[in-house]
Design a protein around this motif. Structure first.
Motif, short mmCIF file in Angstrom:
data_model
loop_
_atom_site.label_atom_id
_atom_site.label_comp_id
_atom_site.label_asym_id
_atom_site.label_seq_id
_atom_site.Cartn_x
_atom_site.Cartn_y
_atom_site.Cartn_z
N ASP A 255 0.82 -1.24 -0.04
CA ASP A 255 0.03 -0.04 -0.02
C ASP A 255 0.70 1.36 0.24
O ASP A 255 0.24 2.34 -0.66
N GLU A 256 2.11 1.40 0.78
CA GLU A 256 2.80 2.48 0.83
C GLU A 256 3.51 2.82 -0.71
O GLU A 256 4.11 3.97 -0.63
N ILE A 257 3.46 2.19 -1.67
CA ILE A 257 4.26 2.42 -2.91
C ILE A 257 3.09 3.34 -3.54
O ILE A 257 1.93 3.14 -3.84
N GLU A 258 3.51 4.30 -4.28
CA GLU A 258 2.96 5.26 -5.34
C GLU A 258 3.42 5.51 -6.48
O GLU A 258 4.78 5.66 -6.79
N PHE A 259 2.73 5.38 -7.56
CA PHE A 259 3.22 5.72 -8.99
C PHE A 259 3.14 7.30 -9.39
O PHE A 259 1.95 7.64 -9.17
N HIS A 260 4.09 7.96 -10.01
CA HIS A 260 3.91 9.27 -10.23
C HIS A 260 3.83 9.33 -11.87
O HIS A 260 4.77 9.02 -12.45
N ASP A 261 2.82 10.00 -12.29
CA ASP A 261 2.72 10.21 -13.75
C ASP A 261 2.70 8.76 -14.50
O ASP A 261 3.64 8.57 -15.31
N PRO A 262 2.05 7.76 -13.95
CA PRO A 262 2.10 6.40 -14.71
C PRO A 262 1.69 6.61 -16.18
O PRO A 262 0.79 7.29 -16.55
N PRO A 263 2.33 5.74 -17.24
CA PRO A 263 1.95 6.00 -18.44
C PRO A 263 0.70 5.15 -18.67
O PRO A 263 0.39 4.07 -18.13
N ALA A 264 -0.05 5.59 -19.79
CA ALA A 264 -1.46 5.04 -20.17
C ALA A 264 -1.00 3.96 -21.03
O ALA A 264 -0.13 3.84 -21.63
N GLY A 265 -1.75 2.91 -21.07
CA GLY A 265 -1.67 1.72 -21.87
C GLY A 265 -0.59 0.79 -21.50
O GLY A 265 -0.04 0.86 -20.44
N PRO A 266 -0.65 -0.34 -22.37
CA PRO A 266 0.56 -1.45 -21.75
C PRO A 266 1.97 -0.90 -21.66
O PRO A 266 2.18 -0.06 -22.17
N ILE A 267 2.78 -1.38 -20.77
CA ILE A 267 3.92 -0.95 -20.53
C ILE A 267 4.98 -1.84 -21.30
O ILE A 267 4.91 -2.97 -21.15
N ARG A 268 6.07 -1.21 -21.77
CA ARG A 268 7.08 -2.01 -22.67
C ARG A 268 8.41 -2.28 -21.56
O ARG A 268 8.55 -1.64 -20.63
N ALA A 269 9.03 -3.27 -22.16
CA ALA A 269 10.39 -3.59 -21.40
C ALA A 269 11.13 -2.35 -21.64
O ALA A 269 11.40 -1.47 -22.75
N GLN A 270 12.14 -1.87 -20.62
CA GLN A 270 13.10 -1.06 -20.51
C GLN A 270 12.42 0.32 -20.28
O GLN A 270 12.99 1.39 -20.23
N GLN A 271 11.14 0.52 -20.21
CA GLN A 271 10.43 1.68 -19.84
C GLN A 271 10.74 2.19 -18.16
O GLN A 271 10.93 1.13 -17.55
N GLU A 272 10.74 3.38 -18.19
CA GLU A 272 11.14 3.92 -16.75
C GLU A 272 9.90 4.88 -16.32
O GLU A 272 9.11 5.53 -17.10
N PHE A 273 9.60 4.70 -14.99
CA PHE A 273 8.82 5.77 -14.48
C PHE A 273 8.97 5.81 -12.82
O PHE A 273 9.81 5.16 -12.29
N TYR A 274 8.66 7.03 -12.38
CA TYR A 274 9.16 7.36 -11.04
C TYR A 274 7.87 6.69 -10.02
O TYR A 274 6.55 6.76 -10.30
N VAL A 275 8.60 6.12 -8.82
CA VAL A 275 7.72 5.64 -7.79
C VAL A 275 8.21 6.41 -6.57
O VAL A 275 9.38 6.92 -6.38
N SER A 276 7.51 6.22 -5.56
CA SER A 276 7.75 6.88 -3.93
C SER A 276 7.24 5.90 -3.14
O SER A 276 6.32 5.31 -3.27
N GLY A 277 8.02 5.57 -1.92
CA GLY A 277 7.57 4.78 -0.72
C GLY A 277 8.84 4.62 0.17
O GLY A 277 9.61 5.13 -0.05
N THR A 278 8.37 3.88 1.27
CA THR A 278 9.22 3.65 2.12
C THR A 278 10.44 2.55 1.44
O THR A 278 9.98 1.95 0.38
N HIS A 279 11.46 2.37 2.15
CA HIS A 279 12.67 1.42 1.58
C HIS A 279 11.83 0.28 1.21
O HIS A 279 12.01 -0.34 0.36
N GLU A 280 11.15 -0.54 2.33
CA GLU A 280 10.67 -1.81 2.28
C GLU A 280 9.48 -1.96 1.07
O GLU A 280 9.51 -2.73 0.28
#
Length: 599
Positions: A255-280
């Motif tokens: 629950d602690e993980i959050e995705f920032h500006d996630p891309p729409a549609g299917p995700i491709r290999a080697q694609q990058e996006f930002y996440v935030s959350g606790t270390h664990e």
């Protein structure tokens, strides 16, 4: 008519009562009270030795607990439990229970209590609890119920399960063996199981709904409020995200993980996006999605260095100071991985808003600023070099990553030890000690990490409880109490005789030891049955049940002490939660014996 107790018996009872009062008041630490108790026994027996003994024998009695097999067993079990934690061997079980707890916290606790109860019916409850302690410590760290609210109920559930069969605890076997020596027929494995199951129907709701409310949340403020780090997650070829939309896998993530500006549609290999959350949370998300928050070549380099040097991989938090060359740089332009062989997993920015455009480079990477906290992974040598060279201030508390390559081996060692003890091929002391040695030899637990597995508080408490148990027995205090009890029981009804014997043995087992209570109580119950013309079996079962009602003090049973450190419990926590449970069990078990044996 019993005479007056001997001076040694009076002194033994006085020391026990004073120790209990000191524990209950909580003015002094458990370690100090335990050491004072041992010292009083040692000095007292040196100047006033027991009859037929020398002064040196009193010293041996007082300090025998430090070399006793019970203490060795507890220490070995702690070491094996540490091995399961540092290798991540229990993560699958932990994730399963975490999913149950996510559905409902109360449902998760109920399922856990039932599992502990059922397992302890056929397996000695000590290894059952050893397996569950690190699981619930991990669950508490991930946001489930704090371990201080779950471990005492779990311990009680395992003791209830152990009470249900003749093989559930070593005490049951001892009582049954003594009864056979006195001329009673051998009891089967499930001889008294129905009585215990009925009593457990009343006890389990108390463990589930009431006991956790009587326990405090002992988590520290640091544990309650963890830093959130911002990281860049890269999708790998074998990632669960590859070819799927993000929403299809969100249910598998913490629950602690959050995705920032996630891309729409299917995700491709080697694609990058930002996440935030606790270390664990970031670690769990990257593992679940088979993604990467640091370049793969850096991670491989760190693992090779750890294998070559024989050191553990650690993760530290380091603050960027005003003198650091990293200020205004981004992670790709900092050269950290090339220069020091460490990987920055995420950045925490306190009291500033992530998202302001001037804080990012043209490539979209966050620029490092003074006061940022970097989450850095590497071997200790490289981590220290990085912090020194780039003017970072390491925060205390390096976290070692689980050595997952040895997870199966650690689980096998623990399973083998538990199995050998459960089927009776080896005593639990020998099986656990052998398992701890194998953990050392195979590198699952390192010698220089033993101090983290053991608790000084538990060690001195065990030693003091063993000394108290021995002085109560050898001074004649236990015999005198039993004779006094027998004298008063002749005026009671059979049902009250059962309850009185069970209550007497319960008090004895909570202040001395269950072995002492079984050794003293079984012959007394057999003698009382003969004197009062009552059937011996229900009175013997009253002793057996009483020996297992060891909920009210941490010194009553070894599993009580095992959970003390992990749950950050105080002596009064056991009294507050254990006394009501003792009363419930004495009442229901006494009624069950009266009805079963038509008394």
């Amino acid at each position: 008519m019993p005479g007056l107790p001997s001076p040694h018996a009076v002194a033994a009872m006085a020391v026990t009562i004073l120790m209990f009062i000191a524990f209950a008041r909580g003015k002094m630490s458990i370690e100090i009270i335990s050491l004072l108790t041992i010292a009083v026994i040692a000095v007292g027996l040196y100047f006033f030795p027991l009859e037929g003994t020398a002064p040196a024998d009193g010293l041996a009695l007082a300090f025998a607990g430090f070399g006793h097999y019970a203490l060795i067993t507890i220490c070995a079990l702690m070491i094996m439990g540490r091995g399961l934690v540092v290798t991540g061997a229990l993560e699958p079980a932990s994730r399963f229970l975490e999913r149950v707890f996510k559905i409902n916290l109360q449902l998760g606790l109920l399922v856990s209590l039932i599992i502990a109860f059922v397992l302890s019916m056929g397996v000695n409850n000590t290894p059952v609890l050893v397996l569950m302690i690190p699981i619930f410590a991990a669950l508490a760290h991930r946001g489930a119920l704090p371990s201080s609210k779950t471990l005492i109920p779990l311990n009680a559930a395992s003791l209830l399960g152990g009470l249900a069969t003749t093989i559930g605890t070593s005490t049951n076997i001892l009582v049954v063996s003594i009864a056979v020596d006195l001329g009673m027929p051998q009891m089967g494995v499930f001889h008294f199981t129905p009585i215990v199951l009925v009593a457990s129907l009343f006890a389990l709701p108390y463990l589930w709904l009431v006991m956790p409310r009587l326990l405090k949340d002992n988590r520290t403020a640091a544990e309650a409020k963890q830093r959130r780090f911002h990281a860049r997650l890269r999708v790998g070829e074998d990632s669960l995200l590859n070819g799927h939309e993000l929403k299809t896998v969100l249910s598998r993530l913490p629950d602690e993980i959050e995705f920032h500006d996630p891309p729409a549609g299917p995700i491709r290999a080697q694609q990058e996006f930002y996440v935030s959350g606790t270390h664990e949370a970031i670690e769990e998300a990257s593992r679940a999605l088979r993604g990467e928050v640091a370049p793969a070549w850096v991670i491989d380099r760190i693992r090779r260095k750890a294998d070559e040097s024989g050191t553990d991989i650690g993760v530290v938090e380091a603050i960027v100071t005003a003198d650091s060359r990293l200020i205004h740089r981004t992670l790709p332009t900092s050269g950290i991985a090339d220069l020091y062989g460490v990987a920055v997993l995420g950045i925490h920015r306190p009291a500033r808003v992530i998202g302001e455009r001037e804080e990012y480079s043209q490539s979209g990477d966050l620029r490092i600023a003074e006061g940022d906290v970097l989450l850095v992974m590497g071997v200790p040598e490289n981590l220290n070099e990085f912090a020194t060279a780039d003017s970072l201030m390491q925060l205390e508390g390096m976290r070692e990553l689980p050595r997952r390559s040895k997870a199966v081996l650690a689980a096998t060692i623990m399973g083998g030890s538990v199995g050998l003890a459960s089927i009776g091929l080896l005593p639990i002391a020998i099986a656990s000690l052998a398992g701890a040695i194998v953990m050392f030899l195979t590198g699952c637990v390192k010698f220089d990490r033993v101090g983290r597995a053991l608790s000084a508080k538990v060690i001195v408490l065990v030693a003091a409880s063993i000394a108290i148990g021995r002085i109560i027995l050898e001074s004649g205090a236990a015999d005198w109490l039993g004779q006094t009890l027998a004298l008063g029981l002749q005026f009671l009804s059979p049902s009250l005789v059962l309850a009185a014997i069970m209550l007497f043995v319960t008090v004895l087992t909570n202040f001395a030891s269950n072995a002492t209570a079984a050794t003293v109580g079984t012959p007394i119950a057999f003698s009382i049955a003969s004197q009062l013309g009552l059937p011996a079996e229900p009175l013997i079962l009253a002793v057996l049940f009483g020996c297992n009602l060891c909920y009210a003090t941490p010194i009553a049973y070894q599993t009580n002490m095992l959970i003390m450190s992990e749950g950050s419990y105080e002596f009064k926590d056991y009294i507050r939660t254990g006394v009501p449970l003792v009363l419930i069990m004495v009442t229901t078990l006494s009624i069950g014996l009266v009805l079963t044996y038509d008394m």
